[in-house]
Each structure stands twice: as C-alpha cells, then as structure tokens.
Design a protein around this motif. Structure first.
Motif, PDB file in Angstrom:
ATOM      1  N   UNK A   1      -4.541  -5.811 -11.485  1.00 48.58           N
ATOM      2  CA  UNK A   1      -4.378  -4.416 -11.897  1.00 48.58           C
ATOM      3  C   UNK A   1      -5.575  -3.578 -11.471  1.00 48.58           C
ATOM      4  N   UNK A   2      -6.770  -4.129 -11.604  1.00 52.16           N
ATOM      5  CA  UNK A   2      -8.003  -3.457 -11.170  1.00 52.16           C
ATOM      6  C   UNK A   2      -7.933  -3.119  -9.684  1.00 52.16           C
TER       7      UNK A   2
ATOM      8  N   UNK B   1      -0.625  -8.095  -4.581  1.00 49.87           N
ATOM      9  CA  UNK B   1      -1.357  -6.956  -4.035  1.00 49.87           C
ATOM     10  C   UNK B   1      -0.745  -6.408  -2.748  1.00 49.87           C
ATOM     11  N   UNK B   2       0.206  -7.128  -2.185  1.00 49.64           N
ATOM     12  CA  UNK B   2       0.782  -6.701  -0.914  1.00 49.64           C
ATOM     13  C   UNK B   2       1.610  -5.430  -1.018  1.00 49.64           C
ATOM     14  N   UNK B   3       1.895  -4.984  -2.240  1.00 46.58           N
ATOM     15  CA  UNK B   3       2.582  -3.694  -2.401  1.00 46.58           C
ATOM     16  C   UNK B   3       1.658  -2.538  -2.027  1.00 46.58           C
ATOM     17  N   UNK B   4       0.359  -2.790  -1.988  1.00 46.74           N
ATOM     18  CA  UNK B   4      -0.622  -1.765  -1.602  1.00 46.74           C
ATOM     19  C   UNK B   4      -0.881  -1.902  -0.100  1.00 46.74           C
ATOM     20  N   UNK B   5      -0.336  -0.994   0.663  1.00 47.65           N
ATOM     21  CA  UNK B   5      -0.425  -1.109   2.119  1.00 47.65           C
ATOM     22  C   UNK B   5      -1.850  -1.026   2.633  1.00 47.65           C
ATOM     23  N   UNK B   6      -2.728  -0.362   1.883  1.00 52.60           N
ATOM     24  CA  UNK B   6      -4.109  -0.233   2.361  1.00 52.60           C
ATOM     25  C   UNK B   6      -4.968  -1.452   2.046  1.00 52.60           C
ATOM     26  N   UNK B   7      -4.434  -2.444   1.314  1.00 49.93           N
ATOM     27  CA  UNK B   7      -5.123  -3.734   1.188  1.00 49.93           C
ATOM     28  C   UNK B   7      -4.737  -4.551   2.415  1.00 49.93           C
TER      29      UNK B   7
END
Length: 305
Positions: free
Chosen positions: A120-121, A154-160
């Motif tokens: 979440x962080x 975390x793969x839902x965050x494209x910028x990661x």
C-alpha cells in the motif's frame, strides 16, 4: 516519463567540505567522471549518499545541481527512504520539482510494515506521481522482503518499472525475470555479485565502487553484456577485493577513501560517521593501494558490438 533501466548506475556519495557543508566542486568532478565513463544514470540519496544525515534543503541542492551537470544526457534518480507514506509522497513531489527523472524507493523506514502495508505504501506513492520508480529490495539491511507476490500486486502501477535486487540470492534475478518478463527490469545492488548478476540476466548494476572506479565498473558490465566473458572476468577478479569494501557497515568511509585515491573525491563524512582509524584504516588502505598498483588496462568497452 520513462527511463531505460539498464547499464551501470552509480549510487553516488555526497561530498562534504572540511566545514561539513556540501562540496559541490568535488561533487561536480565525480559526476563528470561518471558520465565520461559511460554510466546510464545517477542515483542520489542512498546509503552511500549519507541521505539520513542530509537536510531537505541539501537534498534539493544536490538534485538541482546533478540535473544541471548531466545536461539531460542521463536520468537523475533520487532515493526515497521515508518513515511515512505522507513523507514519501512529499519527497516524490519535491523530486519532480527539482527536475529528477526517476525514483528509487525503499519500504517504510523504522516501522517494520507487513506485506499489505508495504504494498500500500508503494502503491500510494506511485499513484501520486508520474515519475518512473525502481523498488529497492534489500531485506538484509532494511528488514523487509519485497516478495514476488508483492511485486505482482504492484504491477497495476505502470510507473513501477524496475527492481534493485539486493537480497544476495542471485537466483532471485531468474525468479523475477521468469515471473514478469520484460515488465520489470532488474538491477543488481550488490557489488560483489555484479558480474554474476549480469550473466544471469540483470539489466543493470546499481554500483558502489563505481564512485571511485567508474570506467572499470562500466567495462565489466559492458563486456559481460557483449559476451566477452573472459575479458570481463579478468577485470572482475582484479576488482573483487575493492568491491568487497561495499559490503561493510563502513562502506561510505571505505569508498570515500577509494575516491581520494583516484582523485575524484574527498574523505569527509558526516558525523556520527568518522573517517577510519587504526588497523581498520590500514587494512582498507592496503586494499586500495594494491588495486591502484595493479589497475588493469581496459579495452574499448564503449564501442562493443
């Protein structure tokens, strides 16, 4: 925004004057040496950068100065190591304001967050910015393991887009590559596994001794990537005693001593760190002296096919 998370990226040291102020002149000399050697990015504010001792204003100055020095040639990445999600989001905002092109993120500091809290962080910080992010996975030093299942969330965050892999388990590179393919780039964060990690498919190397030996570090990586393993191994065997200076609680002092020996740094550290003394200093000095005396002649690693 996007970053090519490949190649050698130095986690640079922060230079201080004898009066414990930022030494931007020597910092500039070191950054220029890194660029001349062919590094792929500059990482500020890590452990080597003594980030925990820097004020917010000093971090701003370093980011702005580095952006100016690199002249858009390579990305400038700032490490985020905060105690709160609010603090991490603010640090990301400041990084963008100062012209940084990417972030390297540690899990929450001090509090040992569980998996859900850690994910979440990372998510909330990533969703607050469009800057590309590399997750720093170093459970040995920071107490929190970022597992493959956590990365999957975390793969839902494209910028990661990348992982700095510092678990010391070299097979984790294969695990990440098998699970995520090209979705995540992997950069090794352990100097003494630099060549091994590259041969196992790491896309890059977040390096420490590169601060003092930028050309040698880039040569090992580029030769390995080009399949010229014998040449890479020859340099790496020379390099290993020096690289082992990075896996020590006194890595900052060690590497700053090496920077002095190669004329691209000073030995000044910020208290409570102090320069090495006694037998410990003699041991490190002998390793550096031997390394300088036997420094190899490098092939033209910048123009490999």
């Amino acid at each position: 925004m996007s970053i090519s998370w490949t190649g050698v990226m130095p986690a640079v040291t922060t230079k201080f004057t004898d009066k414990d102020e930022l030494d931007l002149d020597m910092f500039s000399i070191n950054i220029k040496a890194q660029i001349d050697a062919g590094v792929s990015g500059i990482i500020l504010g890590g452990t080597l950068g003594e980030a925990s001792t820097l004020t917010y204003e000093e971090k701003r100055v370093l980011m702005k100065e580095t952006v100016k020095l690199v002249e858009g040639k390579i990305p400038v990445i700032i490490n985020i190591a905060e105690q709160t999600t609010k603090g991490a989001i603010h640090a990301a905002e400041v990084a963008k304001e100062c012209g940084a092109t990417g972030l390297m993120m540690l899990p929450p500091m001090r509090y040992k967050a569980n998996d859900h809290e850690t994910v979440t962080y990372f998510k909330e910080t990533a969703n607050s910015t469009d800057l590309p992010i590399m997750i720093y996975n170093n459970p040995i030093d920071y107490g929190i393991m970022v597992t493959l299942d956590m990365l999957d969330e975390l793969m839902v965050c494209e910028n990661i887009q990348a992982v700095k892999e510092s678990t010391r388990d070299i097979s984790n590179i294969t695990r990440i590559k098998t699970r995520f393919g090209d979705r995540l780039n992997v950069l090794t964060g352990v100097d003494t596994l630099g060549l091994e990690s590259t041969l196992m498919g790491a896309d890059g190397w977040v390096a420490g001794l590169v601060c003092a030996f930028p050309a040698e570090t880039c040569a090992v990586f580029e030769l390995a990537r080009a399949g010229r393993i014998k040449e890479a191994l020859e340099i790496y065997r020379w390099f290993l005693p020096l690289l082992e200076l990075d896996i020590s609680p006194q890595l900052v002092q060690n590497i700053k001593m090496a920077e002095v020996a190669t004329d691209i740094g000073t030995e000044n550290v910020r208290a409570p760190r102090l320069p090495l003394i006694g037998k410990e200093r003699d041991k490190v000095a002998a390793i550096i002296k031997q390394g300088i005396a036997t420094r190899p002649t490098l092939p033209d690693y910048k123009n490999l096919t």
